[in-house]
Write an enzyme that holds these catalytic residues in place. Structure first.
Site, short mmCIF file in Angstrom:
data_model
loop_
_atom_site.label_atom_id
_atom_site.label_comp_id
_atom_site.label_asym_id
_atom_site.label_seq_id
_atom_site.Cartn_x
_atom_site.Cartn_y
_atom_site.Cartn_z
N THR A 19 -3.66 -4.81 5.27
CA THR A 19 -4.41 -3.74 4.43
C THR A 19 -5.84 -4.04 4.07
O THR A 19 -6.32 -5.07 4.22
CB THR A 19 -3.86 -3.25 3.31
OG1 THR A 19 -3.68 -4.50 2.22
CG2 THR A 19 -2.15 -2.72 3.39
N ASP A 20 -6.57 -2.78 3.77
CA ASP A 20 -7.73 -3.07 3.38
C ASP A 20 -7.93 -3.33 1.84
O ASP A 20 -6.79 -3.31 1.27
CB ASP A 20 -8.82 -1.85 3.81
CG ASP A 20 -8.48 -0.60 3.23
OD1 ASP A 20 -7.43 -0.56 2.26
OD2 ASP A 20 -8.80 0.47 3.66
N ALA A 21 -9.02 -3.41 1.16
CA ALA A 21 -8.94 -3.81 -0.24
C ALA A 21 -8.36 -2.64 -0.98
O ALA A 21 -7.96 -2.72 -2.13
CB ALA A 21 -10.57 -3.77 -0.66
N GLY A 22 -8.00 -1.34 -0.59
CA GLY A 22 -7.29 -0.33 -1.29
C GLY A 22 -6.11 -0.34 -1.02
O GLY A 22 -5.32 0.78 -1.43
N VAL A 24 -4.44 0.25 1.91
CA VAL A 24 -4.04 0.99 3.08
C VAL A 24 -4.28 0.29 4.43
O VAL A 24 -5.14 -0.69 4.47
CB VAL A 24 -5.24 2.16 3.21
CG1 VAL A 24 -5.30 2.86 4.27
CG2 VAL A 24 -5.08 3.11 1.94
#
Length: 140
Positions: A19-22, A24
């Site tokens: 995932t990314d920092a969010g 997602v």
């Protein structure tokens, strides 16, 4: 009811590294999830890629990939990657792959794979391999 080729299911858990920092799923990771699902589809169809490479000097490469990202996958989701064979040609085959979560489609992909020699030249699918792939088109 339409006469569709059977679908192969491969489950993938989304980990933090996907995932990314969010939280997602990063878009390119879906390609990796699809690759694993394709490998399992081939294995379950009796196609041993390691033996194919070692004994015949043959491997598969992605020639074309189309992906439409519809909804995001998120951290800790259990993704369902459905794969089905749409077409078998002389040196290639086409798969449709859908990534779903709880029944909702997140990503739709069409992937054309080509059979190649280790020197990078395309080559016809061996007859036994072609029959296995044809079986994916017409099973059930």
């Amino acid at each position: 009811m339409t006469n569709r080729a059977p679908e192969h299911l491969h489950l993938v858990r989304v980990y933090y590294e996907d995932t990314d920092a969010g939280g997602v799923v990063y878009y390119s990771n879906y390609l990796g999830f699809a690759e694993r699902a394709r490998a399992e589809l081939l294995r379950d169809s009796g196609i041993d890629q390691r033996t194919l490479l070692a004994k015949r000097g043959l491997m598969f490469a992605v020639r074309r990939c189309e992906a439409e990202y519809l909804k995001p996958g998120r951290l800790d989701d259990m993704l369902e990657v459905y794969s089905r064979c749409l077409e078998v040609k002389g040196a290639s085959f086409l798969l449709e792959q859908l990534v779903k979560c709880t029944g909702e489609t997140l990503v739709e992909m069409k992937v054309r794979l080509v059979c190649m020699k280790v020197d990078g030249r395309p080559t016809r699918l061996p007859e036994k391999l072609r029959k296995s792939l044809d079986g994916l088109l017409h099973a059930r």
